[in-house]
Structure formats: C-alpha cells, structure tokens
Design an enzyme around this catalytic site. Structure first.
Site, PDB file in Angstrom:
ATOM      1  N   SER A  92       0.856  -1.182   0.000  1.00  0.00           N
ATOM      2  CA  SER A  92       0.000   0.000   0.000  1.00  0.00           C
ATOM      3  C   SER A  92       0.891   1.230   0.000  1.00  0.00           C
ATOM      4  O   SER A  92       1.902   1.259   0.706  1.00  0.00           O
ATOM      5  CB  SER A  92      -0.875  -0.019   1.256  1.00  0.00           C
ATOM      6  OG  SER A  92      -1.744   1.079   1.245  1.00  0.00           O
ATOM      7  N   HIS A  96       2.600  12.118  -1.333  1.00  0.00           N
ATOM      8  CA  HIS A  96       2.186  13.517  -1.152  1.00  0.00           C
ATOM      9  C   HIS A  96       3.305  14.427  -1.675  1.00  0.00           C
ATOM     10  O   HIS A  96       4.334  14.582  -1.022  1.00  0.00           O
ATOM     11  CB  HIS A  96       1.948  13.823   0.329  1.00  0.00           C
ATOM     12  CG  HIS A  96       0.799  13.073   0.929  1.00  0.00           C
ATOM     13  ND1 HIS A  96      -0.509  13.361   0.634  1.00  0.00           N
ATOM     14  CD2 HIS A  96       0.763  12.045   1.820  1.00  0.00           C
ATOM     15  CE1 HIS A  96      -1.309  12.549   1.312  1.00  0.00           C
ATOM     16  NE2 HIS A  96      -0.565  11.732   2.028  1.00  0.00           N
ATOM     17  N   HIS A 106      -2.438   7.307  -4.706  1.00  0.00           N
ATOM     18  CA  HIS A 106      -2.534   6.170  -3.792  1.00  0.00           C
ATOM     19  C   HIS A 106      -2.662   4.896  -4.620  1.00  0.00           C
ATOM     20  O   HIS A 106      -3.316   4.900  -5.661  1.00  0.00           O
ATOM     21  CB  HIS A 106      -3.772   6.345  -2.898  1.00  0.00           C
ATOM     22  CG  HIS A 106      -4.271   5.067  -2.297  1.00  0.00           C
ATOM     23  ND1 HIS A 106      -5.375   4.390  -2.793  1.00  0.00           N
ATOM     24  CD2 HIS A 106      -3.811   4.332  -1.254  1.00  0.00           C
ATOM     25  CE1 HIS A 106      -5.572   3.301  -2.067  1.00  0.00           C
ATOM     26  NE2 HIS A 106      -4.644   3.235  -1.133  1.00  0.00           N
ATOM     27  N   ASN A 108      -2.722   0.326  -4.078  1.00  0.00           N
ATOM     28  CA  ASN A 108      -2.775  -0.768  -3.127  1.00  0.00           C
ATOM     29  C   ASN A 108      -3.076  -2.062  -3.878  1.00  0.00           C
ATOM     30  O   ASN A 108      -3.927  -2.071  -4.761  1.00  0.00           O
ATOM     31  CB  ASN A 108      -3.890  -0.458  -2.106  1.00  0.00           C
ATOM     32  CG  ASN A 108      -4.221  -1.638  -1.224  1.00  0.00           C
ATOM     33  OD1 ASN A 108      -5.136  -2.402  -1.521  1.00  0.00           O
ATOM     34  ND2 ASN A 108      -3.496  -1.775  -0.151  1.00  0.00           N
ATOM     35  N   VAL A 109      -2.344  -3.109  -3.572  1.00  0.00           N
ATOM     36  CA  VAL A 109      -2.693  -4.448  -4.065  1.00  0.00           C
ATOM     37  C   VAL A 109      -2.580  -5.416  -2.894  1.00  0.00           C
ATOM     38  O   VAL A 109      -1.662  -5.316  -2.093  1.00  0.00           O
ATOM     39  CB  VAL A 109      -1.811  -4.925  -5.255  1.00  0.00           C
ATOM     40  CG1 VAL A 109      -2.258  -4.277  -6.558  1.00  0.00           C
ATOM     41  CG2 VAL A 109      -0.337  -4.673  -5.015  1.00  0.00           C
ATOM     42  N   HIS A 145      -6.375   7.642 -16.723  1.00  0.00           N
ATOM     43  CA  HIS A 145      -7.452   6.685 -17.000  1.00  0.00           C
ATOM     44  C   HIS A 145      -7.159   5.818 -18.226  1.00  0.00           C
ATOM     45  O   HIS A 145      -7.567   4.657 -18.270  1.00  0.00           O
ATOM     46  CB  HIS A 145      -8.788   7.416 -17.133  1.00  0.00           C
ATOM     47  CG  HIS A 145      -9.414   7.699 -15.804  1.00  0.00           C
ATOM     48  ND1 HIS A 145     -10.154   6.767 -15.119  1.00  0.00           N
ATOM     49  CD2 HIS A 145      -9.367   8.794 -15.008  1.00  0.00           C
ATOM     50  CE1 HIS A 145     -10.555   7.279 -13.966  1.00  0.00           C
ATOM     51  NE2 HIS A 145     -10.095   8.506 -13.872  1.00  0.00           N
ATOM     52  N   HIS A 175     -20.132  12.495   3.806  1.00  0.00           N
ATOM     53  CA  HIS A 175     -20.450  13.649   4.659  1.00  0.00           C
ATOM     54  C   HIS A 175     -20.170  14.982   3.958  1.00  0.00           C
ATOM     55  O   HIS A 175     -20.624  16.019   4.411  1.00  0.00           O
ATOM     56  CB  HIS A 175     -19.676  13.556   5.987  1.00  0.00           C
ATOM     57  CG  HIS A 175     -18.191  13.631   5.838  1.00  0.00           C
ATOM     58  ND1 HIS A 175     -17.442  12.602   5.304  1.00  0.00           N
ATOM     59  CD2 HIS A 175     -17.308  14.615   6.145  1.00  0.00           C
ATOM     60  CE1 HIS A 175     -16.163  12.950   5.311  1.00  0.00           C
ATOM     61  NE2 HIS A 175     -16.054  14.165   5.803  1.00  0.00           N
ATOM     62  N   GLY A 258      -5.157  -5.113  15.095  1.00  0.00           N
ATOM     63  CA  GLY A 258      -3.933  -4.857  15.847  1.00  0.00           C
ATOM     64  C   GLY A 258      -2.753  -4.666  14.931  1.00  0.00           C
ATOM     65  O   GLY A 258      -1.626  -5.022  15.254  1.00  0.00           O
ATOM     66  N   ARG A 260       0.037  -2.449  12.687  1.00  0.00           N
ATOM     67  CA  ARG A 260       1.010  -1.464  13.168  1.00  0.00           C
ATOM     68  C   ARG A 260       0.507  -0.054  12.846  1.00  0.00           C
ATOM     69  O   ARG A 260       0.459   0.358  11.687  1.00  0.00           O
ATOM     70  CB  ARG A 260       2.359  -1.726  12.502  1.00  0.00           C
ATOM     71  CG  ARG A 260       3.471  -0.849  13.021  1.00  0.00           C
ATOM     72  CD  ARG A 260       4.800  -1.344  12.469  1.00  0.00           C
ATOM     73  NE  ARG A 260       5.913  -0.602  13.029  1.00  0.00           N
ATOM     74  CZ  ARG A 260       6.487   0.441  12.434  1.00  0.00           C
ATOM     75  NH1 ARG A 260       6.022   0.873  11.268  1.00  0.00           N
ATOM     76  NH2 ARG A 260       7.511   1.059  12.991  1.00  0.00           N
TER      77      ARG A 260
END
Length: 299
Positions: A92, A96, A106, A108-109, A145, A175, A258, A260
């Site tokens: 992941s 920035h 960002h 992630n796999v 894209h 929100h 739990g 890290r």
C-alpha cells in the site's frame, strides 16, 4: 491452480522494491526502511521518503499478517469467514508531493486467504489506484485513466468500466457529498475465474501504477506556485484525512486487527489544514476543482 500465498508474497516484496526505486529516481532522495514484527503474527517493511526534491512524503508499505480469527471489519460483509484463520498481505502506498500542481496518488494491491480444516480455502485479491489532484489538468486525467483502461484490456472489455465505477463509488466522502479525486481502479473480492487469472490482474495493476503516475509528476513538478496554491493544497489534504479515518475499509481493518499503527497511518499527509466554511472565489482555479473531480468518462 491452487492459491499460492508464497508466490504472491514474493511478487509483493519485489513490487515494493521496484516502486521505491522508481520514486527515488524521480525525487533524488532515498527511502528509509523500518522493518517490524506483529505480536499476533506476521510483520512488514515500511519505507518512507521525507522532504525530498519532489515528494514531501512518500510511504510504501509491505505487510503480511496472519491470525486465528478474522476481524469484525472483514466478516461484516463476508459472514462465511467467521471462525477461520487468515493471512493478509499487500503493498500500500501514498505519495504527497510538495508542488500543489502535482496530484497526490494512492495505490494498493492485496491478497487474503482464510482457511479452516476440512474446508476449501476462501481467498480473494483486491486493490487499485486513484489520483487526487488539487488543480485539474485534463491531459493528466486522460493519461491516468487511459493507462488504467489499457492494463485492464487483456482481462476483458468490461473490466475497466466496472472497476472505474467501483473506484468512483468507493472514494466518495458521503459527509461532504464529493469525490476524493478523479478515481482510477478499485476491485475487491476477486477470485474468479481462477487463481492464475486473478493473480495476473493484480500484478498488472501493481505494475501499472507508476506508468500512470510518473509521467504526470514529470510534467508538473517544476511548475511555479505560491502561498495561495500551497494553502489550497493543505486545505484539500484535509479531505484525504477525513476519508481515511472515517470511510476507508483498509484503515479500519488494520486498526481492528492490531496492525502497526505507524504503518497504517503512514498515508496521512505530513501537513494539513482545515478552515471553517471555506469557499473558493467564483471563477478561480480553486473553485474549478469541484467540477473537475465530478464523476465522468475520461477515455
């Protein structure tokens, strides 16, 4: 072929190495590695580049955790997993940049497998990548894209539209009633038609991220900016924090198992600001972002 967790782990470790090398080559600074072990089982390698030439902070995390009981965040939408032991592994990363004209990105796999004696293993892949610009450039969005669409193409004509739509729906701040950025790809629970096919797709997404992102970084990293642009970048980073702490399933899964905490919250921007009832000036580049990030077909 039966799911091969060891093969997936080797790919993920190599992917972390490759992405760190590619980001370092663009930035000039090196990643600092922090290896860690999880008391309940497993561990990982967190790598962070800070205050580089291009990136204010880039974090690329590998983790491999295992346990005897699936956490509530995972069994909520997969009740059949209750009572199984599990292994979860993934890479992941969040980048920035200093320059507000370079978007945050960002990727992630990940791979999950849950087992119990006398039953077939339950396994799936997930992942994706998404882009969060502060100032919108159409050519960047189209490139991002198009790269996503092209890597999906060998796996079927319907793959890109399906995972683009899922990405738009996932990275949405309910929100605020707004998108987090311009999306990309998002997939989860992928386990058909078979392990080899799904693993190949996850590899294509992992390798495709830098092809999508780095040309945009190169195009924007030397653009001049001032205090106004920097303040807007910091303000918009607040949306990133809000999404990760309120809506992101991966963050919640990590904290509930739990995991890290330092590694889980590595995605947070190093500096961010909130401003009560901020309204950009009509007709300004800042005001244009609201329209730019609305869902549309970029390719």
């Amino acid at each position: 072929m039966k799911p091969d967790a060891h093969q997936v782990k080797q790919f993920l470790l190599n992917l972390q190495d490759t992405i760190c090398q590619q980001l370092s080559a663009v930035d000039g600074a090196e990643f600092v590695e922090d290896s860690w072990l999880r008391e309940a089982g497993g561990g990982g390698r967190s790598r962070v580049l800070r205050n580089g030439g291009v990136f204010e902070q880039a974090g690329v995390n590998f983790s491999h955790v295992h346990g005897e009981v699936m956490p509530a965040s995972a069994t909520a939408h997969r009740p059949e997993l209750a009572g199984r032991s599990f292994e979860a592994m993934g890479v992941s990363l969040v980048v920035h940049p200093h320059n507000p004209y370079v978007p945050t990105s960002h990727a992630n796999v990940r791979f999950f497998i849950a087992e119990k004696p006398g039953a077939e293993p339950v396994w799936w892949f997930g992942g994706g990548f998404d882009l969060t610009p502060f100032y919108g450039f159409e050519e960047d969005a189209i490139h991002w894209h198009r790269t996503a669409r092209d890597l999906c193409q060998p796996f079927g004509e319907d793959v890109y539209p399906r995972y683009k739509k899922w990405c738009d729906e996932y990275f949405y701040l309910k929100h605020r009633n707004e998108q987090r950025g311009i999306g990309g790809l998002f997939f989860d629970d992928l386990n058909t038609p078979d392990f080899d096919h799904c693993f190949a797709f996850m590899q294509a997404v992992g390798k495709g991220y830098t092809n999508a992102y780095l040309p945009i970084v190169e195009r924007r990293k030397t653009m001049a900016y001032g205090e106004r642009e920097r303040n807007f970048q910091l303000y918009r980073r607040g949306r990133y924090v809000e999404f990760n702490l309120v809506w992101d399933r991966g963050t919640l899964f990590g904290l509930q198992t739990g995991g890290r905490t330092e590694s889980i919250l590595m995605s947070m921007p190093p500096l961010v600001r909130w401003e009560y009832d901020y309204q950009p000036k009509d007709g300004s580049p800042e005001a244009a972002l609201n329209e730019f990030i609305k869902v549309r077909d970029w390719v």
